[in-house]
Write a protein that holds these residues in place. Sequence first.
Motif, PDB file in Angstrom:
ATOM      1  N   MET A   1     -84.330  24.469 -57.149  1.00  0.00           N
ATOM      2  CA  MET A   1     -84.405  23.063 -57.881  1.00  0.00           C
ATOM      3  C   MET A   1     -85.782  22.497 -57.339  1.00  0.00           C
ATOM      4  N   LYS A   2     -86.799  22.140 -57.883  1.00  0.00           N
ATOM      5  CA  LYS A   2     -88.145  22.010 -56.637  1.00  0.00           C
ATOM      6  C   LYS A   2     -87.532  20.652 -56.787  1.00  0.00           C
ATOM      7  N   LEU A   3     -87.031  19.905 -57.366  1.00  0.00           N
ATOM      8  CA  LEU A   3     -87.140  18.160 -57.192  1.00  0.00           C
ATOM      9  C   LEU A   3     -85.571  17.614 -56.632  1.00  0.00           C
ATOM     10  N   LEU A   4     -84.994  18.708 -56.348  1.00  0.00           N
ATOM     11  CA  LEU A   4     -83.509  18.518 -55.275  1.00  0.00           C
ATOM     12  C   LEU A   4     -84.592  18.644 -53.466  1.00  0.00           C
ATOM     13  N   GLU A   5     -85.205  19.645 -53.874  1.00  0.00           N
ATOM     14  CA  GLU A   5     -85.751  20.051 -52.321  1.00  0.00           C
ATOM     15  C   GLU A   5     -86.426  18.834 -52.160  1.00  0.00           C
ATOM     16  N   ASP A   6     -87.411  18.517 -52.535  1.00  0.00           N
ATOM     17  CA  ASP A   6     -87.893  17.568 -52.241  1.00  0.00           C
ATOM     18  C   ASP A   6     -87.563  16.374 -51.756  1.00  0.00           C
ATOM     19  N   ARG A   7     -86.708  16.145 -52.569  1.00  0.00           N
ATOM     20  CA  ARG A   7     -85.734  14.628 -51.912  1.00  0.00           C
ATOM     21  C   ARG A   7     -85.638  15.260 -51.097  1.00  0.00           C
ATOM     22  N   ILE A   8     -84.683  16.234 -50.495  1.00  0.00           N
ATOM     23  CA  ILE A   8     -83.840  16.548 -49.620  1.00  0.00           C
ATOM     24  C   ILE A   8     -85.068  16.170 -48.547  1.00  0.00           C
ATOM     25  N   ARG A   9     -86.347  16.879 -48.989  1.00  0.00           N
ATOM     26  CA  ARG A   9     -87.645  16.963 -47.435  1.00  0.00           C
ATOM     27  C   ARG A   9     -88.300  14.987 -46.917  1.00  0.00           C
ATOM     28  N   ARG A  10     -88.157  14.403 -47.904  1.00  0.00           N
ATOM     29  CA  ARG A  10     -88.803  13.385 -47.977  1.00  0.00           C
ATOM     30  C   ARG A  10     -86.977  12.160 -47.342  1.00  0.00           C
ATOM     31  N   ASP A  11     -86.503  12.688 -48.042  1.00  0.00           N
ATOM     32  CA  ASP A  11     -85.307  11.133 -47.916  1.00  0.00           C
ATOM     33  C   ASP A  11     -84.223  11.860 -47.047  1.00  0.00           C
ATOM     34  N   GLY A  12     -83.924  13.112 -46.895  1.00  0.00           N
ATOM     35  CA  GLY A  12     -82.767  13.763 -46.144  1.00  0.00           C
ATOM     36  C   GLY A  12     -83.275  14.174 -44.677  1.00  0.00           C
ATOM     37  N   THR A  13     -82.426  13.399 -43.835  1.00  0.00           N
ATOM     38  CA  THR A  13     -82.377  13.696 -41.961  1.00  0.00           C
ATOM     39  C   THR A  13     -80.965  14.460 -41.416  1.00  0.00           C
ATOM     40  N   VAL A  14     -81.766  15.431 -40.229  1.00  0.00           N
ATOM     41  CA  VAL A  14     -80.136  16.257 -39.773  1.00  0.00           C
ATOM     42  C   VAL A  14     -80.436  15.704 -38.810  1.00  0.00           C
ATOM     43  N   GLU A  15     -79.122  16.031 -38.528  1.00  0.00           N
ATOM     44  CA  GLU A  15     -77.983  15.044 -37.345  1.00  0.00           C
ATOM     45  C   GLU A  15     -77.100  16.718 -37.169  1.00  0.00           C
ATOM     46  N   ASP A  16     -77.449  16.249 -35.114  1.00  0.00           N
ATOM     47  CA  ASP A  16     -76.650  17.212 -34.387  1.00  0.00           C
ATOM     48  C   ASP A  16     -75.380  17.619 -34.947  1.00  0.00           C
ATOM     49  N   GLY A  17     -74.937  19.016 -35.053  1.00  0.00           N
ATOM     50  CA  GLY A  17     -73.608  19.526 -35.964  1.00  0.00           C
ATOM     51  C   GLY A  17     -73.685  20.053 -36.963  1.00  0.00           C
ATOM     52  N   ASP A  18     -75.050  20.318 -37.598  1.00  0.00           N
ATOM     53  CA  ASP A  18     -75.256  21.304 -39.022  1.00  0.00           C
ATOM     54  C   ASP A  18     -75.067  19.785 -39.491  1.00  0.00           C
ATOM     55  N   VAL A  19     -75.412  18.357 -39.432  1.00  0.00           N
ATOM     56  CA  VAL A  19     -74.941  18.205 -40.733  1.00  0.00           C
ATOM     57  C   VAL A  19     -76.122  17.651 -41.448  1.00  0.00           C
ATOM     58  N   LEU A  20     -76.452  17.322 -42.567  1.00  0.00           N
ATOM     59  CA  LEU A  20     -77.766  16.856 -43.613  1.00  0.00           C
ATOM     60  C   LEU A  20     -77.452  15.544 -44.024  1.00  0.00           C
ATOM     61  N   LYS A  21     -78.137  14.667 -43.632  1.00  0.00           N
ATOM     62  CA  LYS A  21     -77.480  13.219 -44.682  1.00  0.00           C
ATOM     63  C   LYS A  21     -78.252  12.857 -45.960  1.00  0.00           C
ATOM     64  N   VAL A  22     -77.655  12.846 -46.528  1.00  0.00           N
ATOM     65  CA  VAL A  22     -78.296  12.242 -48.337  1.00  0.00           C
ATOM     66  C   VAL A  22     -77.497  11.228 -48.838  1.00  0.00           C
ATOM     67  N   ASP A  23     -77.507  10.378 -47.691  1.00  0.00           N
ATOM     68  CA  ASP A  23     -76.627   9.226 -48.019  1.00  0.00           C
ATOM     69  C   ASP A  23     -77.314   8.748 -49.122  1.00  0.00           C
ATOM     70  N   SER A  24     -78.292   8.478 -48.657  1.00  0.00           N
ATOM     71  CA  SER A  24     -79.518   7.628 -49.346  1.00  0.00           C
ATOM     72  C   SER A  24     -79.977   7.860 -51.429  1.00  0.00           C
ATOM     73  N   PHE A  25     -79.439   9.179 -51.293  1.00  0.00           N
ATOM     74  CA  PHE A  25     -79.345   9.751 -52.752  1.00  0.00           C
ATOM     75  C   PHE A  25     -78.483  10.489 -53.170  1.00  0.00           C
ATOM     76  N   LEU A  26     -77.652  11.227 -52.377  1.00  0.00           N
ATOM     77  CA  LEU A  26     -76.515  11.882 -53.106  1.00  0.00           C
ATOM     78  C   LEU A  26     -74.817  11.305 -53.038  1.00  0.00           C
TER      79      LEU A  26
END
Length: 190
Positions: A1-26
Amino acid sequence: MKLLEDRIRRDGTVEDGDVLKVDSFLNHQMDVELFAQMGEEWARLYAGEGVSKILTIEASGIGIACIAAQAFQAPVVFAKKGRSKNLAGDVYTTQVESFTHGRVYDIMVSKRFLLPTDRVLILDDFLANGAALQGLIRLVEQAGATLVGAGVAVEKAFQPGGALIRSMGVRVESLARVKSMSPEGGVQFC
C-alpha cells in the motif's frame, strides 16, 4: 500500500536492533484516517470471505483493528496479555513471546467471544518473527473457528515471521513489506 509506505518513509525512523519506530502515526499516536484507508484495503483483499470477527492482541493492534473493523462491519475481539478481574469465565489461552518487549505473555480470549461459527481475520500492526500471529492462530484453532487469514500493517520481510506463517497455510496480506532497513539507509520495501 503506497500510502502506508510513503508515510513510513516520511515519519518512520529506524533504530538499532531492527526497530522501526512508527509511533507518531501507527502505534502510539494513531492516524485514524490512515487506519480507515488500511481497513478499506483489507476489506478489498478479503472481500467475499465472510469475516465475522476481527481478532488482534493488546495493545498496538487494537486501534488498527477497531477502525478497520468498520469496513467489515464486524466486531473486534482482542487477546488480553494476562487475566484481569473483568475477564471472567472460561478462556482460550496460549503463550506468546514479544519481540518488542523481550518477554513471554499468557494471552487469552473469553470463550464467549470466539465461537466455532466465526470466520476470523487476524489484524496486527507488525509481523517480525511471527510469535504474536502464531499465538492468535492457536486461539482461533482452540475455538474451532475458521481462520480467513491475517492482515498486517508492516511486515519485516527480512525476518522469518512472514514465511513461517505462510508455511502454515495462512493467507497473509501485509500492507507494507520491508525488505531491509538501517538507521543510515532508512527503509527499503519489497
